[in-house]
Structure formats: structure tokens, C-alpha cells
Design an enzyme around this catalytic site. Structure first.
Site, PDB file in Angstrom:
ATOM      1  N   VAL A 299       0.821  -1.352  -0.199  1.00 25.22           N
ATOM      2  CA  VAL A 299      -0.042  -0.007  -0.111  1.00 25.22           C
ATOM      3  C   VAL A 299       0.804   1.476   0.044  1.00 25.22           C
ATOM      4  CG1 VAL A 299      -2.087  -0.904   0.837  1.00 25.22           C
ATOM      5  CG2 VAL A 299      -0.150  -0.041   2.539  1.00 25.22           C
TER       6      VAL A 299
ATOM      7  N   LYS B 141      -2.486   6.985  13.336  1.00 23.65           N
ATOM      8  CA  LYS B 141      -3.844   6.655  13.530  1.00 23.65           C
ATOM      9  C   LYS B 141      -4.721   8.073  13.549  1.00 23.65           C
ATOM     10  CE  LYS B 141      -3.360   2.231  13.033  1.00 23.65           C
ATOM     11  NZ  LYS B 141      -3.958   1.371  11.731  1.00 23.65           N
TER      12      LYS B 141
ATOM     13  N   TYR C  77       3.166   5.488  15.589  1.00 21.83           N
ATOM     14  CA  TYR C  77       1.847   4.915  15.216  1.00 21.83           C
ATOM     15  C   TYR C  77       0.722   5.538  15.548  1.00 21.83           C
ATOM     16  CZ  TYR C  77      -1.298   0.895  15.694  1.00 21.83           C
ATOM     17  OH  TYR C  77      -2.392   0.016  15.484  1.00 21.83           O
ATOM     18  N   ALA C  78       0.710   6.253  16.750  1.00 24.02           N
ATOM     19  CA  ALA C  78      -0.556   7.167  17.184  1.00 24.02           C
ATOM     20  C   ALA C  78      -0.848   8.458  16.430  1.00 24.02           C
ATOM     21  CB  ALA C  78      -0.199   7.632  18.716  1.00 24.02           C
TER      22      ALA C  78
HETATM   23  P1  NAP Z   1      -1.002  -8.091  11.537  1.00 24.27           P
HETATM   24  O1  NAP Z   1      -1.500  -9.318  12.236  1.00 24.27           O
HETATM   25  O2  NAP Z   1       0.263  -7.643  11.689  1.00 24.27           O
HETATM   26  O3  NAP Z   1      -1.537  -8.205   9.971  1.00 24.27           O
HETATM   27  C1  NAP Z   1      -1.241  -7.085   9.300  1.00 24.27           C
HETATM   28  C2  NAP Z   1      -1.428  -7.285   8.034  1.00 24.27           C
HETATM   29  O4  NAP Z   1      -1.189  -5.793   6.960  1.00 24.27           O
HETATM   30  C3  NAP Z   1      -1.038  -8.339   7.040  1.00 24.27           C
HETATM   31  O5  NAP Z   1      -1.744  -9.142   6.352  1.00 24.27           O
HETATM   32  C4  NAP Z   1       0.267  -7.605   6.410  1.00 24.27           C
HETATM   33  O6  NAP Z   1       0.643  -8.722   5.385  1.00 24.27           O
HETATM   34  C5  NAP Z   1      -0.466  -6.474   5.630  1.00 24.27           C
HETATM   35  N1  NAP Z   1       0.542  -5.420   5.635  1.00 24.27           N
HETATM   36  C6  NAP Z   1       1.447  -4.962   6.488  1.00 24.27           C
HETATM   37  N2  NAP Z   1       2.105  -3.868   5.765  1.00 24.27           N
HETATM   38  C7  NAP Z   1       1.608  -3.690   4.577  1.00 24.27           C
HETATM   39  C8  NAP Z   1       1.854  -3.033   3.176  1.00 24.27           C
HETATM   40  N3  NAP Z   1       2.735  -2.109   3.204  1.00 24.27           N
HETATM   41  N4  NAP Z   1       1.089  -3.139   2.241  1.00 24.27           N
HETATM   42  C9  NAP Z   1       0.165  -4.198   2.168  1.00 24.27           C
HETATM   43  N5  NAP Z   1      -0.401  -4.916   3.197  1.00 24.27           N
HETATM   44  C10 NAP Z   1       0.522  -4.909   4.402  1.00 24.27           C
HETATM   45  O7  NAP Z   1      -1.844  -6.650  12.186  1.00 24.27           O
HETATM   46  P2  NAP Z   1      -3.352  -6.662  12.894  1.00 24.27           P
HETATM   47  O8  NAP Z   1      -3.211  -6.630  14.290  1.00 24.27           O
HETATM   48  O9  NAP Z   1      -4.232  -7.583  12.335  1.00 24.27           O
HETATM   49  O10 NAP Z   1      -3.659  -5.286  12.549  1.00 24.27           O
HETATM   50  C11 NAP Z   1      -4.585  -4.954  11.369  1.00 24.27           C
HETATM   51  C12 NAP Z   1      -5.059  -3.278  11.567  1.00 24.27           C
HETATM   52  O11 NAP Z   1      -5.529  -2.960  12.653  1.00 24.27           O
HETATM   53  C13 NAP Z   1      -3.794  -2.471  11.522  1.00 24.27           C
HETATM   54  O12 NAP Z   1      -3.743  -1.243  10.696  1.00 24.27           O
HETATM   55  C14 NAP Z   1      -3.302  -2.320  12.835  1.00 24.27           C
HETATM   56  O13 NAP Z   1      -2.773  -0.882  13.168  1.00 24.27           O
HETATM   57  C15 NAP Z   1      -4.825  -2.191  13.464  1.00 24.27           C
HETATM   58  N6  NAP Z   1      -4.945  -2.400  15.154  1.00 24.27           N
HETATM   59  C16 NAP Z   1      -4.539  -3.491  15.540  1.00 24.27           C
HETATM   60  C17 NAP Z   1      -4.729  -3.313  16.842  1.00 24.27           C
HETATM   61  C18 NAP Z   1      -4.273  -4.717  17.642  1.00 24.27           C
HETATM   62  O14 NAP Z   1      -4.398  -4.945  18.870  1.00 24.27           O
HETATM   63  N7  NAP Z   1      -4.043  -5.878  17.009  1.00 24.27           N
HETATM   64  C19 NAP Z   1      -5.283  -2.349  17.581  1.00 24.27           C
HETATM   65  C20 NAP Z   1      -5.633  -1.426  17.022  1.00 24.27           C
HETATM   66  C21 NAP Z   1      -5.600  -1.130  15.782  1.00 24.27           C
HETATM   67  P3  NAP Z   1       2.043  -8.440   4.765  1.00 24.27           P
HETATM   68  O15 NAP Z   1       2.986  -8.480   6.010  1.00 24.27           O
HETATM   69  O16 NAP Z   1       2.242  -9.850   4.064  1.00 24.27           O
HETATM   70  O17 NAP Z   1       2.008  -7.240   3.937  1.00 24.27           O
END
Ligand code: NAP
Length: 245
Positions: A62, A157, A153-154
Site C-alpha cells: 500500500v 492513526k 503509530y499514534a
Molecule cells: P497483523 O496481524 O500484523 O496484520 C497486518 C496485515 O497487514 C498483514 O496482512 C500484512 O501482510 C499487511 N501489511 C503490512 N504492511 C503492508 C503493506 N505495506 N502493504 C500491504 N499490506 C501490508 O496486524 P493486525 O493486528 O491484524 O492489525 C490490522 C490493523 O488493525 C492495523 O492497521 C493495525 O494498526 C490495526 N489495529 C490493531 C490492533 C491490535 O491490537 N492488533 C489495535 C488497533 C488497531 P504482509 O506483511 O504480507 O504485507
């Protein structure tokens, strides 16, 4: 028949964690789902694992604006025009301010904020022309509250919230609805490396008494892209077990 029958959804970062749960939920509601990640093979595997109306996997970073535009064209050819965009791809590079390197700042802002801009720009014209569309940006509660050790990160977001509200205002007259979901602590690969002490401290702050699961976030996204949310735009729906009120 699900409420998203015949819709095409595009979920960035849908290969695992929250993005995969969102893809599963939207497919279960009847949408054909394009799942993306940098690792194309994992995106393809994830798409093959979807139930419901299923979907297809694509490799797309992205942070690359041209790749995002090309992706939207490919999805249009393969599945049809994108009706629903979920900007979920996100990363962390945590450190306290004085130790934060330029590359940690850039990587997080490029992925979490600029990436969402690239994807929204790529789908906006088509949605406006068709006078219909839903966009959901996955923000975070730390974008609302800040968090020690997560300035980059903050900021990304919080920026995503401003981006959401601005684009919501631009696209509202064409019936394109743009909202954000702000999860609290969700158990995924992203949060798996947190220390036991940090987990325990966080747990104490969650009134519902459990950590979030990817499916908790997916349910909120399904609501925002479905018929029940047709009068909601520019909002941030917090999904955090009551941590931030
Ligand atoms: P995750 O398990 O690390 O998954 C992240 C996903 O994003 C993976 O599919 C990864 O695949 C993809 N990704 C990373 N960099 C990318 C790039 N440059 N282009 C395209 N795809 C990319 O994370 P998650 O916890 O599910 O988080 C998902 C979203 O929720 C994020 O935006 C995160 O900030 C937000 N969030 C998470 C939490 C939490 O507690 N987990 C809380 C608040 C918000 P590849 O590495 O193959 O690209």
C-alpha cells in the site's frame, strides 16, 4: 442471501489477523472479497480459506501509489468494481521519542496513513461515478488517546481519523460513506510480542474483562458497510471492550 450479496469488497492487509477476520465476515455476508498483502502467496492462501462468497488474493504494497491504482483495476477486471474498501494494512515500529529513527517514523506513516490515502484515491472516482460506496479505515484507540512508545503509530492513526472525516465530507454528496473503526487491544501477530507485564497492565484497563479478538472488529466493519449503517458517515466506532470512554 447475505446483506452484501453481489458486492465486491477490497481488504488491505487481509492475509492474517484483523484483516483476515474482516474478509471472512464480509464473505459470509455475501461479498466477493479481494484480499491483499505484500506477501502475495499469503494473500492467495487467505482468499482460498474464505468461506461464503469467497474471493481472490493479490500482492500489493500500500505504500506504492501506482500499485494501489493497478490493484483496483485488476480487482475490477476479476471481480467487478469495488463497492467496499477496508483500509486495514498497518504496522508498528515502537520506540520512545528520543530513540525513534527516521525510518521508523517513515515506515509507519507510509503504511498506515499514506497507504490508506493511496487506496481511497484509487477507488474514489469509481464510487463517486456509481453514486455508492463504503470505506472503513482501521484506526486505533491510541490515535485518540496517544500512547507512550508509539508516537509514530499514534500519529498515523490520528491522521487516519482526520483523513476519514475529510474524505467523508468530500464524498457524502455522492452517497459514498467513509468511517473509521478504532480497535483497542486485539490478539493478533501485531500484539503477540507484548510482555506479560504489559498485557496484565492492559487487561486491568478493559471493563469487559477480556482482550479483543479479530472477529470483534470484523463485526463492527460488517455493520458499517451494511444496510443498517446507511445514515452514518465520518464517524469513529471504538471497539475496545470499554477501555476508552
Ligand atoms: P497483523 O496481524 O500484523 O496484520 C497486518 C496485515 O497487514 C498483514 O496482512 C500484512 O501482510 C499487511 N501489511 C503490512 N504492511 C503492508 C503493506 N505495506 N502493504 C500491504 N499490506 C501490508 O496486524 P493486525 O493486528 O491484524 O492489525 C490490522 C490493523 O488493525 C492495523 O492497521 C493495525 O494498526 C490495526 N489495529 C490493531 C490492533 C491490535 O491490537 N492488533 C489495535 C488497533 C488497531 P504482509 O506483511 O504480507 O504485507
Amino acid at each position: 442471501m447475505g446483506e452484501l450479496q453481489d458486492r465486491v469488497a477490497l481488504v488491505s492487509g487481509g492475509s492474517r489477523g484483523i484483516g483476515f477476520a474482516v474478509a471472512e465476515e464480509l464473505a459470509a455476508a455475501g461479498a466477493r472479497v479481494a484480499v491483499t498483502a505484500r506477501a502475495e502467496n499469503r494473500a492467495v492462501q487467505a482468499a482460498e480459506a474464505l468461506g461464503g462468497a469467497g474471493g481472490r488474493g493479490y500482492g500489493c504494497d500500500v505504500t506504492d501509489g501506482e500499485a494501489c491504482t493497478a490493484l483496483v483495476e485488476r480487482v475490477d477486471d476479476d471481480l467487478g468494481p469495488v463497492d467496499i474498501l477496508v483500509n486495514n494494512a498497518g504496522i508498528t515500529r515502537d520506540n520512545i521519542l528520543v530513540r525513534l529513527k527516521d525510518e521508523d517514523w517513515d515506515a509507519v506513516l507510509d503504511t498506515n496513513l499514506r497507504g490508506a490515502f493511496h487506496m481511497m484515491r484509487a477507488v474514489a472516482r469509481g464510487m463517486m461515478k456509481r453514486r455508492s460506496g463504503r470505506i472503513v479505515n482501521i484506526a486505533s484507540v491510541v490515535g485518540l488517546t496517544g500512547n507512550r512508545g508509539q508516537a509514530n503509530y499514534a500519529a498515523s492513526k490520528a491522521g487516519l481519523v482526520g483523513l476519514t472525516k475529510s474524505v467523508a465530507q468530500e464524498l457524502a454528496s455522492r452517497d459514498v460513506l467513509v468511517n473509521a473503526v478504532a480497535p483497542g487491544f486485539v490478539e493478533t501477530e501485531m500484539t503477540a510480542s507484548l510482555s506479560e507485564d504489559a498485557r496484565n497492565a492492559l487487561f486491568e484497563r478493559i471493563p469487559l474483562g477480556r482482550f479483543g479478538q479479530p472477529s470483534d472488529v470484523a463485526g463492527a466493519v460488517r455493520f458499517l458497510v451494511g444496510p443498517a449503517a446507511s445514515y452514518i458517515t465520518g464517524q469513529v466506532l471504538v471497539v475496545d471492550g470499554g477501555m476508552v470512554m
